[in-house]
Scaffold this motif. Structure first.
Motif, PDB file in Angstrom:
ATOM      1  N   PHE A 135       0.837  -1.188   0.000  1.00 55.21           N
ATOM      2  CA  PHE A 135       0.000   0.000   0.000  1.00 55.21           C
ATOM      3  C   PHE A 135       0.880   1.250   0.000  1.00 55.21           C
ATOM      4  N   MET A 136       0.310   2.336  -0.497  1.00 57.96           N
ATOM      5  CA  MET A 136       0.948   3.647  -0.415  1.00 57.96           C
ATOM      6  C   MET A 136       0.268   4.407   0.710  1.00 57.96           C
ATOM      7  N   GLU A 137       1.052   5.014   1.565  1.00 63.18           N
ATOM      8  CA  GLU A 137       0.517   5.811   2.660  1.00 63.18           C
ATOM      9  C   GLU A 137       1.232   7.159   2.650  1.00 63.18           C
ATOM     10  N   PHE A 138       0.473   8.227   2.679  1.00 62.95           N
ATOM     11  CA  PHE A 138       1.100   9.534   2.593  1.00 62.95           C
ATOM     12  C   PHE A 138       0.307  10.566   3.394  1.00 62.95           C
ATOM     13  N   GLN A 139       1.020  11.612   3.791  1.00 58.98           N
ATOM     14  CA  GLN A 139       0.424  12.712   4.543  1.00 58.98           C
ATOM     15  C   GLN A 139       0.499  13.984   3.706  1.00 58.98           C
ATOM     16  N   THR A 140      -0.560  14.778   3.801  1.00 62.38           N
ATOM     17  CA  THR A 140      -0.720  15.906   2.892  1.00 62.38           C
ATOM     18  C   THR A 140      -1.285  17.123   3.604  1.00 62.38           C
ATOM     19  N   GLU A 141      -0.812  18.283   3.197  1.00 60.10           N
ATOM     20  CA  GLU A 141      -1.407  19.555   3.602  1.00 60.10           C
ATOM     21  C   GLU A 141      -2.068  20.173   2.384  1.00 60.10           C
ATOM     22  N   ILE A 142      -3.338  20.542   2.523  1.00 64.33           N
ATOM     23  CA  ILE A 142      -4.078  21.159   1.426  1.00 64.33           C
ATOM     24  C   ILE A 142      -4.604  22.511   1.906  1.00 64.33           C
ATOM     25  N   ARG A 143      -4.406  23.536   1.074  1.00 63.98           N
ATOM     26  CA  ARG A 143      -4.922  24.844   1.462  1.00 63.98           C
ATOM     27  C   ARG A 143      -5.095  25.740   0.239  1.00 63.98           C
ATOM     28  N   VAL A 144      -6.018  26.669   0.359  1.00 64.73           N
ATOM     29  CA  VAL A 144      -6.163  27.744  -0.613  1.00 64.73           C
ATOM     30  C   VAL A 144      -5.299  28.892  -0.105  1.00 64.73           C
ATOM     31  N   LEU A 145      -4.382  29.366  -0.939  1.00 61.82           N
ATOM     32  CA  LEU A 145      -3.475  30.406  -0.493  1.00 61.82           C
ATOM     33  C   LEU A 145      -4.237  31.709  -0.242  1.00 61.82           C
ATOM     34  N   PRO A 146      -4.017  32.358   0.906  1.00 59.79           N
ATOM     35  CA  PRO A 146      -4.620  33.678   1.131  1.00 59.79           C
ATOM     36  C   PRO A 146      -3.997  34.696   0.186  1.00 59.79           C
ATOM     37  N   PRO A 147      -4.729  35.746  -0.173  1.00 57.66           N
ATOM     38  CA  PRO A 147      -4.226  36.724  -1.160  1.00 57.66           C
ATOM     39  C   PRO A 147      -2.849  37.277  -0.839  1.00 57.66           C
ATOM     40  N   GLU A 148      -2.555  37.472   0.446  1.00 61.04           N
ATOM     41  CA  GLU A 148      -1.269  38.077   0.807  1.00 61.04           C
ATOM     42  C   GLU A 148      -0.096  37.123   0.599  1.00 61.04           C
ATOM     43  N   GLU A 149      -0.369  35.819   0.407  1.00 61.39           N
ATOM     44  CA  GLU A 149       0.710  34.861   0.184  1.00 61.39           C
ATOM     45  C   GLU A 149       0.942  34.544  -1.288  1.00 61.39           C
ATOM     46  N   ILE A 150       0.096  35.034  -2.156  1.00 62.20           N
ATOM     47  CA  ILE A 150       0.208  34.714  -3.579  1.00 62.20           C
ATOM     48  C   ILE A 150       1.292  35.567  -4.231  1.00 62.20           C
ATOM     49  N   ASP A 151       2.286  34.904  -4.773  1.00 63.98           N
ATOM     50  CA  ASP A 151       3.346  35.593  -5.524  1.00 63.98           C
ATOM     51  C   ASP A 151       2.842  35.773  -6.956  1.00 63.98           C
ATOM     52  N   ARG A 152       2.140  36.849  -7.186  1.00 59.88           N
ATOM     53  CA  ARG A 152       1.456  37.025  -8.468  1.00 59.88           C
ATOM     54  C   ARG A 152       2.430  37.136  -9.639  1.00 59.88           C
ATOM     55  N   ALA A 153       3.513  37.847  -9.433  1.00 59.51           N
ATOM     56  CA  ALA A 153       4.489  37.998 -10.519  1.00 59.51           C
ATOM     57  C   ALA A 153       5.154  36.661 -10.833  1.00 59.51           C
ATOM     58  N   GLY A 154       5.547  35.914  -9.804  1.00 64.00           N
ATOM     59  CA  GLY A 154       6.213  34.635 -10.021  1.00 64.00           C
ATOM     60  C   GLY A 154       5.298  33.602 -10.646  1.00 64.00           C
ATOM     61  N   LEU A 155       4.054  33.515 -10.154  1.00 62.08           N
ATOM     62  CA  LEU A 155       3.121  32.521 -10.685  1.00 62.08           C
ATOM     63  C   LEU A 155       2.693  32.855 -12.111  1.00 62.08           C
ATOM     64  N   THR A 156       2.644  34.140 -12.453  1.00 59.48           N
ATOM     65  CA  THR A 156       2.351  34.519 -13.832  1.00 59.48           C
ATOM     66  C   THR A 156       3.456  34.046 -14.772  1.00 59.48           C
ATOM     67  N   LYS A 157       4.703  34.127 -14.304  1.00 55.95           N
ATOM     68  CA  LYS A 157       5.812  33.588 -15.095  1.00 55.95           C
ATOM     69  C   LYS A 157       5.699  32.069 -15.204  1.00 55.95           C
ATOM     70  N   LEU A 158       5.292  31.430 -14.119  1.00 52.83           N
ATOM     71  CA  LEU A 158       5.175  29.973 -14.119  1.00 52.83           C
ATOM     72  C   LEU A 158       4.138  29.499 -15.133  1.00 52.83           C
ATOM     73  N   THR A 159       2.993  30.182 -15.202  1.00 53.43           N
ATOM     74  CA  THR A 159       1.935  29.770 -16.135  1.00 53.43           C
ATOM     75  C   THR A 159       2.162  30.290 -17.554  1.00 53.43           C
ATOM     76  N   SER A 160       3.042  31.280 -17.701  1.00 54.49           N
ATOM     77  CA  SER A 160       3.293  31.920 -19.006  1.00 54.49           C
ATOM     78  C   SER A 160       2.023  32.529 -19.583  1.00 54.49           C
ATOM     79  N   LEU A 161       1.131  32.982 -18.696  1.00 50.37           N
ATOM     80  CA  LEU A 161      -0.098  33.627 -19.145  1.00 50.37           C
ATOM     81  C   LEU A 161      -0.215  34.982 -18.445  1.00 50.37           C
ATOM     82  N   GLU A 162      -0.170  36.051 -19.233  1.00 47.49           N
ATOM     83  CA  GLU A 162      -0.265  37.398 -18.672  1.00 47.49           C
ATOM     84  C   GLU A 162      -1.726  37.744 -18.415  1.00 47.49           C
ATOM     85  N   ALA A 163      -2.196  37.386 -17.223  1.00 48.33           N
ATOM     86  CA  ALA A 163      -3.571  37.669 -16.819  1.00 48.33           C
ATOM     87  C   ALA A 163      -3.623  37.657 -15.299  1.00 48.33           C
ATOM     88  N   PRO A 164      -4.506  38.446 -14.692  1.00 49.97           N
ATOM     89  CA  PRO A 164      -4.579  38.500 -13.230  1.00 49.97           C
ATOM     90  C   PRO A 164      -4.878  37.127 -12.613  1.00 49.97           C
TER      91      PRO A 164
END
Length: 268
Positions: A135-164
């Motif tokens: 069997f596979m057994e794993f532990q996970t943290e899941i969360r929606v990032l709060p607005p103040e933690e979102i690196d908008r400039a970095g994630l826009t580069k990651l997706t290569s999509l210039e959009a908010p």
């Protein structure tokens, strides 16, 4: 950008493992192979109508893959915090599962099809060696990032999509009992550049597979019934031992099916 955002945490490096060989303590750096998938799909809703928060609930997770069973655990049971053998997976800036709004779960997946039989036979051949679990057994943290933690400039580069960017869901697998060292799923929502009634979702999934697992093959090559149990073939879904739609199907099918399930749930 992928290394920054899809690692276990920023500045993550491969861990140093301490072992004992014939009573002599030794250390070695555990090498990892990264399996990274990027998928993009359109959602027929405005960004404000997409509810990412429901993906941090057990009932939603069970719909994504019913063969994996989950249970909620407190932060005190997170393995890197209590198990000396996995302290290298500790987050350097905080404890796992203590971030606001996070869901901490322990998941268990019994391998399916012919894999358990093959594993039992392989374990008989590996006398005194490290046993493979059924069997596979794993532990996970899941969360929606709060607005103040979102690196908008970095994630826009990651997706290569210039959009908010309008929302980010992060799932981090910080403890796994075998095969992998960690995993990360990142779902990034952005406004559609030309249609305000639609949302663009970019989903990344990264799995850090232990290199020594991929290189294991000599012990199986000379056993006819196990010739197709070579880990690299099983993980890539190219073995006769693969079956089903979950992890036992191999990483390509597992990740593809998981992303499809997430897309379907978001669309609903």
């Amino acid at each position: 950008m992928q290394k920054q955002f899809l690692s276990l945490f920023p500045n993550y490096i491969e861990p140093t493992i301490k072992v004992s060989v014939h009573g002599i303590p030794k250390s070695y750096t555990e090498k990892l192979h990264m399996y990274v998938v990027e998928a993009r799909f359109l959602i027929g809703k405005t960004p404000g109508a997409v509810d990412l928060a429901r993906f941090a609930r057990l009932d939603t997770l069970e719909k994504i893959d019913p063969s994996i069973k989950h249970r909620r655990i407190p932060a005190e049971q997170a393995a890197p915090q209590v198990d000396p053998s996995s302290t290298y997976n500790r987050h350097p800036n905080r404890r796992w599962c203590e971030a606001p709004g996070s869901l901490c779960i322990e998941s268990r997946y019994p391998l399916e099809g012919k894999l358990p039989v093959g594993i039992r036979l392989a374990n008989k051949l590996e006398e005194g060696g490290k046993k493979i679990s059924e069997f596979m057994e794993f532990q996970t943290e899941i969360r929606v990032l709060p607005p103040e933690e979102i690196d908008r400039a970095g994630l826009t580069k990651l997706t290569s999509l210039e959009a908010p960017i309008t929302g980010v869901l992060e799932q981090t697998i910080f403890s796994v009992n075998q095969v992998m060292q960690f995993g990360k799923l990142l779902a990034i929502l952005q406004e559609h550049p030309a249609d305000p009634n639609r949302t663009v979702a970019t989903v990344f999934m990264a799995l850090a597979v232990e290199t020594d697992v991929l290189e294991r093959k000599k012990e199986f090559e000379n056993v006819p019934v196990l010739r197709n149990l070579i880990p690299a073939q099983v993980l890539m879904g190219k073995s006769s031992f693969n079956s089903g739609n979950s992890i036992s199907a191999g990483l390509p099918d597992y990740v593809r099916n998981r992303i499809r399930a997430i897309a379907d749930l978001i669309e609903r």
